[in-house]
Design a protein around this motif. Structure first.
Motif, PDB file in Angstrom:
ATOM      1  N   ARG A 226       0.815  -1.202   0.000  1.00  0.00           N
ATOM      2  CA  ARG A 226       0.000   0.000   0.000  1.00  0.00           C
ATOM      3  C   ARG A 226       0.857   1.263   0.000  1.00  0.00           C
ATOM      4  NH1 ARG A 226      -0.421  -2.529   4.898  1.00  0.00           N
ATOM      5  NH2 ARG A 226      -0.651  -1.210   6.757  1.00  0.00           N
ATOM      6  N   GLU A 252       6.963   8.078   2.621  1.00  0.00           N
ATOM      7  CA  GLU A 252       6.352   6.900   3.233  1.00  0.00           C
ATOM      8  C   GLU A 252       6.792   5.631   2.500  1.00  0.00           C
ATOM      9  OE1 GLU A 252       1.916   6.585   4.390  1.00  0.00           O
ATOM     10  OE2 GLU A 252       2.106   5.327   2.598  1.00  0.00           O
ATOM     11  N   LYS A 255      10.274   4.610   3.483  1.00  0.00           N
ATOM     12  CA  LYS A 255      10.303   3.996   4.815  1.00  0.00           C
ATOM     13  C   LYS A 255       9.785   2.559   4.759  1.00  0.00           C
ATOM     14  CE  LYS A 255       9.756   8.317   7.351  1.00  0.00           C
ATOM     15  NZ  LYS A 255       8.770   9.235   7.920  1.00  0.00           N
ATOM     16  N   ARG A 256       8.656   2.391   4.052  1.00  0.00           N
ATOM     17  CA  ARG A 256       8.074   1.046   3.998  1.00  0.00           C
ATOM     18  C   ARG A 256       9.004   0.055   3.294  1.00  0.00           C
ATOM     19  NH1 ARG A 256       3.075  -0.090   5.601  1.00  0.00           N
ATOM     20  NH2 ARG A 256       2.859  -1.798   4.126  1.00  0.00           N
ATOM     21  N   SER A 259      11.221  -1.838   5.629  1.00  0.00           N
ATOM     22  CA  SER A 259      10.549  -2.622   6.683  1.00  0.00           C
ATOM     23  C   SER A 259      11.397  -3.775   7.200  1.00  0.00           C
ATOM     24  CB  SER A 259       9.244  -3.221   6.158  1.00  0.00           C
ATOM     25  OG  SER A 259       8.340  -2.236   5.785  1.00  0.00           O
TER      26      SER A 259
ATOM     27  N   PHE B 232      -9.153  -2.333   5.346  1.00  0.00           N
ATOM     28  CA  PHE B 232      -8.430  -1.622   6.402  1.00  0.00           C
ATOM     29  C   PHE B 232      -9.432  -0.711   7.095  1.00  0.00           C
ATOM     30  CE2 PHE B 232      -4.902  -3.157   3.886  1.00  0.00           C
ATOM     31  CZ  PHE B 232      -3.936  -3.421   4.840  1.00  0.00           C
ATOM     32  N   GLU B 238      -2.202   4.353   9.399  1.00  0.00           N
ATOM     33  CA  GLU B 238      -2.396   2.919   9.122  1.00  0.00           C
ATOM     34  C   GLU B 238      -1.305   2.308   8.228  1.00  0.00           C
ATOM     35  OE1 GLU B 238      -6.417   2.122   7.961  1.00  0.00           O
ATOM     36  OE2 GLU B 238      -6.380   0.191   8.978  1.00  0.00           O
ATOM     37  N   ASN B 239      -0.465   3.166   7.613  1.00  0.00           N
ATOM     38  CA  ASN B 239       0.612   2.614   6.787  1.00  0.00           C
ATOM     39  C   ASN B 239       1.954   2.570   7.502  1.00  0.00           C
ATOM     40  OD1 ASN B 239      -1.252   2.256   4.800  1.00  0.00           O
ATOM     41  ND2 ASN B 239      -0.664   4.053   3.607  1.00  0.00           N
ATOM     42  N   PHE B 240       1.951   2.748   8.838  1.00  0.00           N
ATOM     43  CA  PHE B 240       3.199   2.568   9.571  1.00  0.00           C
ATOM     44  C   PHE B 240       3.680   1.132   9.408  1.00  0.00           C
ATOM     45  CE2 PHE B 240       1.963   6.251  12.430  1.00  0.00           C
ATOM     46  CZ  PHE B 240       2.997   7.066  11.988  1.00  0.00           C
ATOM     47  N   ILE B 241       5.014   0.980   9.449  1.00  0.00           N
ATOM     48  CA  ILE B 241       5.598  -0.364   9.359  1.00  0.00           C
ATOM     49  C   ILE B 241       5.206  -1.134  10.620  1.00  0.00           C
ATOM     50  CG2 ILE B 241       7.756  -1.665   9.259  1.00  0.00           C
ATOM     51  CD1 ILE B 241       8.966   0.959   8.006  1.00  0.00           C
ATOM     52  N   ILE B 243       2.032  -2.612  10.633  1.00  0.00           N
ATOM     53  CA  ILE B 243       0.582  -2.810  10.526  1.00  0.00           C
ATOM     54  C   ILE B 243       0.330  -3.682   9.287  1.00  0.00           C
ATOM     55  CG2 ILE B 243      -1.678  -1.716  10.332  1.00  0.00           C
ATOM     56  CD1 ILE B 243      -0.501   0.759  11.645  1.00  0.00           C
ATOM     57  N   TYR B 244      -0.243  -4.819   9.537  1.00  0.00           N
ATOM     58  CA  TYR B 244      -0.504  -5.782   8.475  1.00  0.00           C
ATOM     59  C   TYR B 244      -2.005  -6.013   8.334  1.00  0.00           C
ATOM     60  CZ  TYR B 244       4.296  -7.793   8.868  1.00  0.00           C
ATOM     61  OH  TYR B 244       5.642  -8.026   8.872  1.00  0.00           O
ATOM     62  N   GLY B 341       9.092   5.555  10.740  1.00  0.00           N
ATOM     63  CA  GLY B 341       7.822   5.048  10.228  1.00  0.00           C
ATOM     64  C   GLY B 341       7.377   3.750  10.860  1.00  0.00           C
ATOM     65  N   ARG B 342       8.002   3.383  11.987  1.00  0.00           N
ATOM     66  CA  ARG B 342       7.612   2.125  12.641  1.00  0.00           C
ATOM     67  C   ARG B 342       6.573   2.365  13.723  1.00  0.00           C
ATOM     68  NH1 ARG B 342      10.907  -2.172  11.082  1.00  0.00           N
ATOM     69  NH2 ARG B 342      12.451  -1.329   9.655  1.00  0.00           N
TER      70      ARG B 342
END
Lengths: 282, 455
Positions: A226, A252, A255-256, A259, B232, B238-241, B243-244, B341-342
């Motif tokens: 996403r 974003e 950052k993702r 992960s 979701f 909600e797009n923080f690392i 969150i699945y 971003g975590r």
């Protein structure tokens, strides 16, 4: 199935080309679409946008940079070897139409992704100026092919070893100053796409980028890929991989993409040790 | 049925119930009254001959028991484990009116496991070949049921699966400790032995369209692709690392075997303090998986009360035994993260139950000023799935609901497109394995009529 029929090492072995048997995918695939590859049963599912397709021969071409365990494992596959899994074509194709003057900007293996798009845009009757960037000349790929696919070609290297000395963004700025551009396509590392999009936003030139987030299934089922586009969440695998560069939250995305950095290091380390041990035993 | 001790099993991926011994099975089977009009069968979406297979167990004829099961059910080892028997066969059992109902699920599981381990390996005989070709899209429970039924009736069946392994949700979704993957593989292998062809890594809608399948000589198509588009909550952060979606969390763990990383290459985040949002069976699977991946704490956060939790009683019981906490009447409103971003935590609101809503359940209403924070480094969003549009977008002549689900005839599963049937979650929205199998059974009967009589 999914047999490698041609293989080439580029950019001093850091970038690999595979031409793979995939009759069905080669018939269906359109510029901008991707496939998912898995080297073996224990492997990760790796999404790669296709660099070329040959429906007559029934093959597709992928070009990837060797960065972690999975791509290191891919690199070990030789002509005649088969991928355990190959799935596609996935994602939405690039919207190709005649808009007039187009600038295509590519960096790193993004150039491979840009290639079929550039070719299709030119074939649709556009005047295509292409700007390619690499850290240094030895890491530049597909110069000849991109020359053939474009009306005009500019090359930039960060260290000045070839072409313009500097970043693609400098040349992009110049081109946008000189003439009215109708569309910009930017595909490459995230900072490159981000800054190209910032420049074109100032000039109000429509811009699309092709994103490469981490994926699992690639069919919309998991939501791993996403991305925030214009403040709403999109799944790159089914809503993309191409999006309006002016709306993408590149920070974003960056950052993702990090992960699993720690796990990726661990995995690559284990793989290297395993290979070293095997070499010693041999 | 004997089970692994909760304190041990909460840290391993081995199956929780250990299965019945032949003696236990025969004793339990002897409790069956062999009713003339068996109510249990009415409760079974695929109408298994329940007294029939149980009487074989009583008579120590375990192979006979599996043959009886196979007549009506291609996946007995699966159903014996994951069916909500309490709401189906066992819920209707006459013995259950005064005493514990006959443990039909355990007995089904016993017969299937016995056959797999010690049986003859024989598969049911298929009818004479009809020469008709059927494409089944999706290898989940409904697709496998259609395949099994149509093979028995003599049709050629090819199953198309997008992943590299057949089984659909049985493989990517339901965890190993609830349904060992070896069992799914063996039920699929039985279908292959009966003549099914399985094309993995094949995304119908992308690699080929349904019209192209007809052009390639298929006479009928069944769509059983599942729901497949995770929902979701559209909350800030909600797009923080960390969150699945439950789909991603479970697929990484089960299909890609992330719990065996780095032996397998796909990583999975190992949270210390895990929150699962939602309270269905998938939420319980996610929570219990997180515990097995080494979490210190795992919380189910649910906006309604215990009474409304949609998971099966047995799943809730197992989760509680494994020290999963239930944080009820609580709803998240946003997530917090750090500079990289975590995920670091989430803000929640306390809820209270108000008037009943459209679902008949009392509507949860936020309590003003009740904000509080839960620290967590992993959140699994398990609030259901919508219909995945990948296949339906490529087939515009199949009529859809406004939510994108395929409209199938409620009795036969027939769609608006000639020669195409559909069933399971893509029609009903997320439901259970056995309901999907029931839909597959109904569709297979209708498809057989179409293939043999023509319309």
């Amino acid at each position: 199935m999914a047999k490698i029929i041609a293989r080439e090492e580029m950019a001093q072995g850091t970038i690999i080309l595979n031409e793979i048997e995939a009759p069905r995918i080669s018939q269906k695939a359109k510029p901008g679409q991707f496939v998912i590859l898995q080297a073996d049963e224990k492997g990760e599912r790796v999404p790669l946008t296709m660099a070329d397709t040959n429906p007559d021969k029934g093959t597709i071409t992928i070009i990837y940079m060797v960065v972690g365990k999975s791509t290191a494992r891919f690199k070990d596959l030789q002509v005649g070897d088969e991928y355990f899994a190959l799935i596609g074509p996935l994602g939405k194709p690039t919207h190709i139409e005649k808009v007039g003057k187009v600038v295509c900007v590519g960096g790193g293996t993004g150039i491979a992704v840009l290639h079929p798009i550039t070719r299709a845009l030119k074939a649709a009757g556009n005047d295509v100026t292409t700007i390619l960037g690499a850290r240094t000349y030895d890491l530049l790929i597909m110069e000849e092919k991109m020359k053939a696919a474009s009306t005009t070609l500019h090359i930039c290297t960060d260290d000045g070893s070839y072409g313009h000395h500097g970043f693609v963004t400098n040349v992009l700025k110049d081109v946008l100053e000189k003439e009215k551009i109708n569309l910009v396509v930017a595909i490459g590392p995230i900072p490159m796409m981000k800054f190209c999009s910032l420049i074109t936003k100032e000039k109000n030139v429509p811009t699309f980028v092709s994103l490469n987030p981490i994926m699992v299934d690639g069919t919309g089922m998991c939501g791993c890929c996403r991305v925030s586009v214009g403040g709403t969440t999109k799944f790159a695998c089914v809503d993309g991989p191409e999006f309006d560069g002016h709306k993408v939250d590149f920070d974003e995305l960056a950052k993702r993409l990090a992960s699993y950095l720690e796990d990726e290091k661990k995995s690559l380390e284990a793989y290297k040790n395993c290979k070293a041990l095997k070499n010693r035993l041999d | 049925m004997p089970e692994q001790d909760p304190d041990v099993r909460r840290r391993n991926f081995e199956e929780v119930p250990l299965g019945l011994t032949p003696e236990m099975a025969m004793k339990e089977a002897s409790r069956c009254l062999q009713c003339k009009k068996p109510a249990c069968m009415e409760g079974c979406p695929v109408s298994v001959d329940i007294p029939g297979f149980i009487s074989k167990i009583v008579a120590n004829d375990f192979s006979g028991a599996i043959s009886k099961l196979w007549e009506r059910n291609a996946l007995p080892a699966v159903c014996g484990r994951v069916c909500p028997q309490e709401a189906q066969c066992e819920g209707r059992c006459i013995v259950g009116k005064k005493d514990a109902p006959v443990a039909i699920g355990y007995l089904e599981r016993f017969a299937a496991d016995y056959e797999r381990k010690k049986g003859t390996g024989e598969v049911p005989a298929v009818a004479q070949k009809t020469g008709k070709k059927v494409a089944v899209i999706g290898s989940g429970p409904s697709g496998l049921t259609v395949a099994g039924d149509l093979l028995l009736k003599g049709h050629d069946v090819t199953i198309f699966e997008a992943f590299h392994k057949a089984g659909g949700v049985l493989v990517y979704g339901i965890p190993e400790f609830r349904l060992p993957k070896e069992i799914v593989a063996s039920e699929v292998a039985a279908l292959v032995k009966m003549g099914a062809r399985i094309e993995t890594n094949f995304v119908v809608g992308a690699s080929v369209t349904i019209d192209e399948l007809f052009a390639e000589g298929y006479d009928a198509v069944y769509i059983g692709v599942g729901a497949g588009l995770p929902r979701f909550m559209n909350l800030p952060g909600e797009n923080f690392i960390g969150i699945y979606s439950a789909n991603e969390y479970l697929t990484r763990t089960n299909l890609m075997k992330g719990y065996l990383f780095p032996e397998y290459d796909t990583p999975i985040a190992r949270g210390k303090n895990v929150v699962v949002l939602g309270a269905g069976n998938v939420a319980m699977d996610s929570a219990r998986t997180a515990m097995r991946l080494g979490a210190d704490t795992v919380k189910i956060v649910y906006r309604r009360s215990r009474e409304e939790m949609p998971a099966r009683a047995e799943e809730l019981h197992h989760a509680e035994q494994e020290k999963i906490e239930f944080v009820l009447l609580t709803n998240p409103i946003r997530f917090f993260g750090d500079a990289s971003g975590r995920l670091k935590g989430m803000e929640c609101l306390k809820m209270e139950l108000g008037e009943p809503d459209a679902s008949g359940r009392r509507r949860p209403v936020p309590i003003e000023g009740s904000e509080f924070t839960i620290d967590c480094d992993l959140v699994v969003v398990s609030v259901g799935s919508n219909a995945n549009p990948l296949l339906t977008n490529s087939t515009p002549d199949i009529a859809l609901t406004r939510w994108g689900n395929i409209i199938g005839d409620p009795v036969t599963g027939k769609t608006s497109k000639r020669g195409v049937w559909a069933g399971g979650d893509i029609v009903t929205g997320a439901a259970t394995v056995i309901l999907a199998m029931g839909a597959g059974r109904a569709a297979a009967n209708s498809m057989h009529d179409y293939l043999t009589l023509g319309w």
